[in-house]
Design a protein around this motif. Structure first.
Motif, short mmCIF file in Angstrom:
data_model
loop_
_atom_site.label_atom_id
_atom_site.label_comp_id
_atom_site.label_asym_id
_atom_site.label_seq_id
_atom_site.Cartn_x
_atom_site.Cartn_y
_atom_site.Cartn_z
N LEU A 4 34.78 52.28 66.18
CA LEU A 4 36.09 51.94 65.80
C LEU A 4 36.55 53.00 64.57
N ALA A 5 37.76 53.37 64.90
CA ALA A 5 38.37 54.52 64.09
C ALA A 5 37.79 55.84 64.15
N CYS A 6 37.14 56.13 65.25
CA CYS A 6 36.31 57.31 65.26
C CYS A 6 36.80 58.64 64.73
N GLY A 7 37.98 58.70 64.59
CA GLY A 7 38.43 60.08 63.89
C GLY A 7 38.21 61.10 64.88
N THR A 8 38.12 62.15 64.21
CA THR A 8 37.43 63.34 65.21
C THR A 8 36.25 63.33 65.95
N GLY A 9 35.73 62.19 66.04
CA GLY A 9 34.45 62.20 66.69
C GLY A 9 33.38 62.76 66.20
N LEU A 10 33.04 63.23 64.98
CA LEU A 10 31.92 63.72 64.46
C LEU A 10 30.82 62.96 64.26
N VAL A 11 31.22 61.41 64.10
CA VAL A 11 29.98 60.60 63.81
C VAL A 11 29.44 60.11 65.45
N THR A 12 30.68 59.72 66.18
CA THR A 12 30.60 59.29 67.40
C THR A 12 29.67 60.04 68.26
N GLU A 13 29.94 61.32 68.51
CA GLU A 13 29.01 62.29 69.10
C GLU A 13 27.61 62.17 68.88
N ARG A 14 27.27 61.71 67.64
CA ARG A 14 25.86 61.58 66.89
C ARG A 14 25.11 60.48 67.25
N LEU A 15 25.93 59.36 67.85
CA LEU A 15 25.62 58.16 68.07
C LEU A 15 24.74 58.28 69.30
N THR A 16 23.68 58.93 69.61
CA THR A 16 22.92 59.02 70.72
C THR A 16 21.60 58.30 70.78
N ARG A 17 21.54 57.55 72.07
CA ARG A 17 20.00 57.08 72.05
C ARG A 17 19.95 56.83 73.47
N PRO A 18 18.81 57.18 74.04
CA PRO A 18 18.42 56.82 75.51
C PRO A 18 18.81 55.24 75.95
N GLY A 19 19.96 55.18 76.88
CA GLY A 19 20.38 53.67 77.46
C GLY A 19 21.72 53.57 76.64
N LEU A 20 22.06 53.96 75.58
CA LEU A 20 23.21 53.64 74.76
C LEU A 20 24.39 54.37 75.16
N ARG A 21 25.33 53.66 75.66
CA ARG A 21 26.65 54.54 75.97
C ARG A 21 27.82 54.02 75.02
N VAL A 22 28.18 55.29 74.26
CA VAL A 22 29.06 54.95 73.08
C VAL A 22 30.49 55.46 73.55
N TYR A 23 31.36 54.66 72.87
CA TYR A 23 32.74 55.00 73.02
C TYR A 23 33.51 54.96 71.68
N GLY A 24 34.49 55.67 71.83
CA GLY A 24 35.21 55.82 70.33
C GLY A 24 36.99 55.49 70.56
N ALA A 25 37.29 54.85 69.71
CA ALA A 25 38.71 54.50 69.48
C ALA A 25 39.43 54.81 68.37
N ASP A 26 40.58 55.32 68.21
CA ASP A 26 41.45 55.61 67.25
C ASP A 26 42.99 55.28 67.45
N ALA A 27 43.75 55.19 66.43
CA ALA A 27 44.85 55.03 66.50
C ALA A 27 45.93 56.49 66.36
N ALA A 28 45.21 57.36 65.83
CA ALA A 28 45.84 58.76 65.72
C ALA A 28 45.79 59.71 66.63
N HIS A 29 46.78 60.28 67.50
CA HIS A 29 46.67 60.92 68.53
C HIS A 29 45.93 62.50 68.12
N ALA A 30 46.31 62.89 66.76
CA ALA A 30 45.58 64.14 66.43
C ALA A 30 44.22 64.10 66.34
N MET A 31 43.65 62.92 65.81
CA MET A 31 42.15 62.72 65.63
C MET A 31 41.63 62.69 67.00
N LEU A 32 42.18 61.89 68.00
CA LEU A 32 41.65 61.74 69.23
C LEU A 32 41.47 63.12 70.13
N ARG A 33 42.30 64.00 69.88
CA ARG A 33 42.51 65.28 70.51
C ARG A 33 41.13 65.98 70.18
#
Length: 244
Positions: free
Chosen positions: A42-71
């Protein structure tokens, strides 16, 4: 609250960058059950944390309310980020194994709604992982904190651990052991603290009082080593488990 549409361009550079994001992601993953297959950041922002949430078998998604962050986030997690209000997620009930909310609940006056929505989308046994007591973590006992401490108040913090635990219990989420991680690059300097004070960065604990702000600014400007970072904060991650 800051305008995250305009913050996106320099957000990572001013928030500790990769070292801080990596520490946060590693701590979150320590709390995600080994059998989890889906996680929403949640509130993944620029995805800097999201892209590092990696583990075999785990599918990770991000959500944010700000267009600029999501870009920015889309470039890091293509096809796995969506624009969404954390209080109204476009997901069915009991559809996720884990939800993370790193550096979110301290920003909003509706933390209870976010916790309730996370509980709704979690399967039984699923976990909500969230930073709590964030502002308190920034008091590292430095000379800067000696000046700021009389003005700090945890009473108004929307991410107080006791509050989040109460909200969680109301929606079938039981507390479980959490963890801590270092906020690399977040140790404050006197000069930068003055800048943030005047720019409204401390709105969650400092009242909009211009006279008091200038009094603090004068005291901070008198400290030695104006550009030497003080100790980094240690953030607390709480974990809550969805009951059957």
């Amino acid at each position: 609250m800051l305008d995250y549409e305009t913050e996106a361009a320099h957000y990572d550079r001013t928030r500790g960058g990769v070292p801080r994001a990596g520490a946060a992601a590693e701590a979150v993953l320590r709390l995600v059950p080994s059998g989890a297959r889906t996680l929403l950041d949640l509130a993944c922002g620029t995805g800097l944390v999201t892209e590092r949430l990696t583990r075999p078998g785990l599918r990770v998604y991000g959500a944010d309310a700000a267009h600029a962050m999501l870009r920015v986030a889309y470039g890091r997690a293509p096809g796995r980020v969506v624009r969404a209000d954390a209080r109204r997620l476009p997901l069915p009930d009991a559809s996720l194994d884990a939800v993370s909310a790193v550096w979110l609940l301290h920003l909003v006056p509706f933390a209870a709604e976010i916790v309730a929505e996370a509980a709704r989308v979690l399967r039984p046994g699923g976990v909500l992982i969230a930073t709590v007591d964030k502002d308190a973590a920034h008091d590292v006992g430095s000379d800067i904190d000696t000046i700021l401490r009389p003005y700090r108040s945890a009473g108004a913090a929307s991410d107080r651990a006791d509050l989040i635990t109460r909200y969680a219990a109301a929606h079938g989420l039981a507390p479980a052991p959490g963890t801590h991680f270092t906020g690399h690059g977040q140790g404050g300097t006197p000069r930068d603290t003055v800048r943030k004070l005047r720019a409204g960065y401390f709105a969650s604990w400092f009242p909009a009082d211009a006279a008091a702000a200038e009094t603090l600014a004068t005291a901070l400007a008198a400290l030695p080593d104006q550009d030497r970072p003080r100790a980094d904060p240690r953030y607390r991650l709480a974990r809550f488990v969805r009951q059957d």
